[in-house]
Design a protein around this motif. Structure first.
Motif, PDB file in Angstrom:
ATOM      1  N   MET A  65       0.870  -1.171   0.000  1.00 15.90           N
ATOM      2  CA  MET A  65       0.000   0.000   0.000  1.00 15.90           C
ATOM      3  C   MET A  65       0.908   1.222   0.000  1.00 15.90           C
ATOM      4  N   GLN A  66       0.693   2.105  -0.962  1.00 15.09           N
ATOM      5  CA  GLN A  66       1.505   3.316  -1.060  1.00 15.09           C
ATOM      6  C   GLN A  66       0.751   4.481  -0.427  1.00 15.09           C
ATOM      7  N   ILE A  67       1.469   5.249   0.390  1.00 15.00           N
ATOM      8  CA  ILE A  67       0.879   6.430   1.025  1.00 15.00           C
ATOM      9  C   ILE A  67       1.327   7.649   0.242  1.00 15.00           C
ATOM     10  N   ARG A  68       0.375   8.275  -0.397  1.00 16.34           N
ATOM     11  CA  ARG A  68       0.723   9.378  -1.305  1.00 16.34           C
ATOM     12  C   ARG A  68       0.087  10.683  -0.843  1.00 16.34           C
ATOM     13  N   PRO A  69       0.659  11.811  -1.289  1.00 19.77           N
ATOM     14  CA  PRO A  69       0.099  13.119  -0.913  1.00 19.77           C
ATOM     15  C   PRO A  69      -1.231  13.375  -1.617  1.00 19.77           C
ATOM     16  N   ARG A  70      -1.967  14.350  -1.101  1.00 19.07           N
ATOM     17  CA  ARG A  70      -3.149  14.869  -1.792  1.00 19.07           C
ATOM     18  C   ARG A  70      -2.722  16.174  -2.474  1.00 19.07           C
ATOM     19  N   SER A  71      -3.033  16.275  -3.753  1.00 18.63           N
ATOM     20  CA  SER A  71      -2.542  17.438  -4.508  1.00 18.63           C
ATOM     21  C   SER A  71      -3.139  18.739  -3.988  1.00 18.63           C
ATOM     22  N   GLY A  72      -4.362  18.696  -3.491  1.00 17.47           N
ATOM     23  CA  GLY A  72      -4.996  19.917  -2.971  1.00 17.47           C
ATOM     24  C   GLY A  72      -4.252  20.469  -1.766  1.00 17.47           C
ATOM     25  N   LEU A  73      -3.833  19.589  -0.871  1.00 16.49           N
ATOM     26  CA  LEU A  73      -3.068  20.049   0.301  1.00 16.49           C
ATOM     27  C   LEU A  73      -1.726  20.615  -0.129  1.00 16.49           C
ATOM     28  N   ALA A  74      -1.121  19.970  -1.131  1.00 15.02           N
ATOM     29  CA  ALA A  74       0.183  20.436  -1.611  1.00 15.02           C
ATOM     30  C   ALA A  74       0.052  21.819  -2.244  1.00 15.02           C
ATOM     31  N   LEU A  75      -0.947  21.988  -3.104  1.00  9.06           N
ATOM     32  CA  LEU A  75      -1.086  23.258  -3.828  1.00  9.06           C
ATOM     33  C   LEU A  75      -1.544  24.384  -2.900  1.00  9.06           C
ATOM     34  N   LYS A  76      -2.568  24.099  -2.072  1.00  5.53           N
ATOM     35  CA  LYS A  76      -3.144  25.189  -1.259  1.00  5.53           C
ATOM     36  C   LYS A  76      -2.323  25.510  -0.015  1.00  5.53           C
ATOM     37  N   HIS A  77      -1.647  24.483   0.545  1.00  4.88           N
ATOM     38  CA  HIS A  77      -0.986  24.701   1.840  1.00  4.88           C
ATOM     39  C   HIS A  77       0.503  24.346   1.842  1.00  4.88           C
ATOM     40  N   GLY A  78       1.007  23.755   0.769  1.00  2.72           N
ATOM     41  CA  GLY A  78       2.416  23.328   0.769  1.00  2.72           C
ATOM     42  C   GLY A  78       2.652  22.123   1.652  1.00  2.72           C
ATOM     43  N   VAL A  79       1.565  21.378   1.944  1.00  4.34           N
ATOM     44  CA  VAL A  79       1.680  20.222   2.847  1.00  4.34           C
ATOM     45  C   VAL A  79       1.688  18.939   2.024  1.00  4.34           C
ATOM     46  N   THR A  80       2.682  18.089   2.288  1.00  4.15           N
ATOM     47  CA  THR A  80       2.813  16.869   1.496  1.00  4.15           C
ATOM     48  C   THR A  80       3.296  15.725   2.379  1.00  4.15           C
ATOM     49  N   VAL A  81       3.297  14.524   1.796  1.00  3.91           N
ATOM     50  CA  VAL A  81       3.816  13.345   2.499  1.00  3.91           C
ATOM     51  C   VAL A  81       5.329  13.344   2.322  1.00  3.91           C
ATOM     52  N   LEU A  82       6.056  13.388   3.415  1.00  6.44           N
ATOM     53  CA  LEU A  82       7.511  13.568   3.351  1.00  6.44           C
ATOM     54  C   LEU A  82       8.197  12.391   2.676  1.00  6.44           C
ATOM     55  N   ASN A  83       7.753  11.182   2.970  1.00  7.78           N
ATOM     56  CA  ASN A  83       8.416   9.970   2.462  1.00  7.78           C
ATOM     57  C   ASN A  83       7.640   9.377   1.292  1.00  7.78           C
ATOM     58  N   THR A  84       7.030  10.222   0.499  1.00  3.44           N
ATOM     59  CA  THR A  84       6.147   9.711  -0.550  1.00  3.44           C
ATOM     60  C   THR A  84       6.893   8.907  -1.607  1.00  3.44           C
ATOM     61  N   PRO A  85       6.388   7.793  -2.101  1.00  2.00           N
ATOM     62  CA  PRO A  85       5.244   7.135  -1.505  1.00  2.00           C
ATOM     63  C   PRO A  85       5.662   6.288  -0.300  1.00  2.00           C
ATOM     64  N   GLY A  86       5.022   6.512   0.829  1.00  2.31           N
ATOM     65  CA  GLY A  86       5.256   5.649   1.987  1.00  2.31           C
ATOM     66  C   GLY A  86       4.872   4.224   1.628  1.00  2.31           C
ATOM     67  N   THR A  87       5.579   3.280   2.200  1.00  2.00           N
ATOM     68  CA  THR A  87       5.349   1.866   1.874  1.00  2.00           C
ATOM     69  C   THR A  87       4.742   1.140   3.057  1.00  2.00           C
ATOM     70  N   ILE A  88       3.567   0.549   2.864  1.00  2.00           N
ATOM     71  CA  ILE A  88       2.987  -0.335   3.876  1.00  2.00           C
ATOM     72  C   ILE A  88       3.198  -1.764   3.370  1.00  2.00           C
ATOM     73  N   ASP A  89       4.041  -2.492   4.087  1.00  2.00           N
ATOM     74  CA  ASP A  89       4.384  -3.864   3.687  1.00  2.00           C
ATOM     75  C   ASP A  89       3.228  -4.813   3.998  1.00  2.00           C
ATOM     76  N   SER A  90       3.185  -5.921   3.239  1.00  2.00           N
ATOM     77  CA  SER A  90       2.067  -6.862   3.435  1.00  2.00           C
ATOM     78  C   SER A  90       2.154  -7.585   4.786  1.00  2.00           C
ATOM     79  N   ASP A  91       3.358  -7.597   5.389  1.00  2.00           N
ATOM     80  CA  ASP A  91       3.483  -8.282   6.682  1.00  2.00           C
ATOM     81  C   ASP A  91       3.450  -7.317   7.861  1.00  2.00           C
ATOM     82  N   TYR A  92       3.140  -6.055   7.627  1.00  2.00           N
ATOM     83  CA  TYR A  92       3.108  -5.041   8.709  1.00  2.00           C
ATOM     84  C   TYR A  92       1.749  -5.055   9.402  1.00  2.00           C
TER      85      TYR A  92
END
Ligand code: DUT
Length: 159
Positions: A65-92
């Protein structure tokens, strides 16, 4: 082909099931939950913050599962996912968390229920590495990091 089913459990009562915003959305929005007794978490400009979604998940084997930013937050507020795409492993099996960073000039507040990121399911191509003596040659060779220029060839060739 039927869609893979992903099982979530709540580790926080306010957690929300991630759902695509529209039938064709690639991602399912992830909502924040606040720690007990906290109504909002404030991110100052430049700050990074680990946010809980109040969820645990079992990603099917063969997927991540990849954790990705939302473009609206990035454009309107400059807020993003730092480690994009974050990785959720199948065994986590720990809490599903989101690392945000505020690249904006204003404080950014997060409250329970705010949609802070999106989760995309992606197939994983398994691999095993082997050490060898040589690699097959290619047209690019060792060129990289801008070796082909940043504009069209014609502009690059201009004096
Ligand atoms: O944005 C993220 C990234 C990771 N994780 C969880 C799920 C993932 O399976 C685990 C490990 O992530 P990663 O492999 O990126 O972390 P690491 O820094 O390499 O640490 P580890 O040694 O735990 O693998 O942490 C999250 O909850 N959110």
């Amino acid at each position: 082909m039927t869609d893979p089913v992903i099982r979530f459990i709540k580790s926080h009562p306010d957690a929300r099931l991630p759902e695509p915003a529209t039938p064709g959305s690639a991602g399912a929005d992830l909502c924040a939950v606040m720690p007990d007794g906290v109504s909002a978490q404030i991110m100052r400009p430049g700050a990074r913050l680990l946010l809980d979604t109040g969820l645990k998940v079992a990603v099917p084997e063969g997927y991540e599962m990849q954790i990705r930013p939302r473009s609206g937050l990035a454009l309107k507020h400059g807020v993003t996912v730092l480690n994009t795409p974050g990785t959720i492993d199948s065994d986590y099996r720990g809490p599903l968390k989101v690392v945000l960073i505020n690249h904006g000039e204003e404080n950014f507040s997060v409250r329970t229920g705010d949609r802070i990121a999106q989760a995309v399911l992606a197939a994983v191509a398994p691999f095993r590495g082997v050490m060898v003596e040589t690699l097959e040659e290619t047209a690019r060779g060792e060129g990289g990091f801008g070796s082909t220029g940043i504009t069209t060839g014609a502009a690059d060739a201009a004096p």
